[in-house]
Design a protein around this motif. Sequence first.
Motif: not given
Length: 184
Positions: A4-15
Amino acid sequence: MATVLTLTGSASAPGSSRTARLVQHLGRELTAQGHQVHGLDVRTLPADALLAADTSHPAVADAVALVEGADALLVGTPVYKAAYSGVLKTFLDLLPQYALRGKSVLPLATGGSPAHVLAVDYALRPVLTSLGADVAQGWFVLDRHITAADDGTVSLTPDADAGLAPVVARWRDALAKPQRLAAA
Ligand SMILES: Cc1cc2nc3c(=O)[nH]c(=O)nc-3n(C[C@H](O)[C@H](O)[C@H](O)COP(=O)(O)O)c2cc1C
């Protein structure tokens, strides 16, 4: 068990991204259930290569390979301007036309307003479908219903959890049956 690939696309810093934290939390649950989980946060890819759709860049090529190697994807995006994020779209746009063919994809969005709950179905779903994905029922979680602690744990309000948990469970149950993925 599935890859499984979890793909995220937020402009916020990952933390500090609630989207990324929620997706990471769900990814840890998948790992605990025996799936092989890889994570990709589009924000960590080189911006110049992304904007130029430069798939020869090693980091972008590695990211595309993660998509190719996945049986299934969990795609998480914040809602920006009533749709998915531009960060996510820069990556989806450089994938081959049917890069998600035969892959089961769970779309999730976080947003600040229930007015945009349909962004999952009206904006994100058609893009994933055009890439050939077998798109599962998605879900929208209000940002204020997500609490991400410093130790990485994530909790949802009872109402938000009651909505999200069955959607994730249905998708996860399908992952436990690899023959259905292969037949898709
Ligand atoms: C530029 C920008 C545009 C946004 N537009 C919307 C919107 O149209 N609808 C909505 O429900 N929330 C909107 N939001 C709120 C975010 O979707 C919400 O806070 C989300 O959980 C943020 O995710 P993140 O923590 O991963 O960045 C917007 C936030 C930003 C920064």
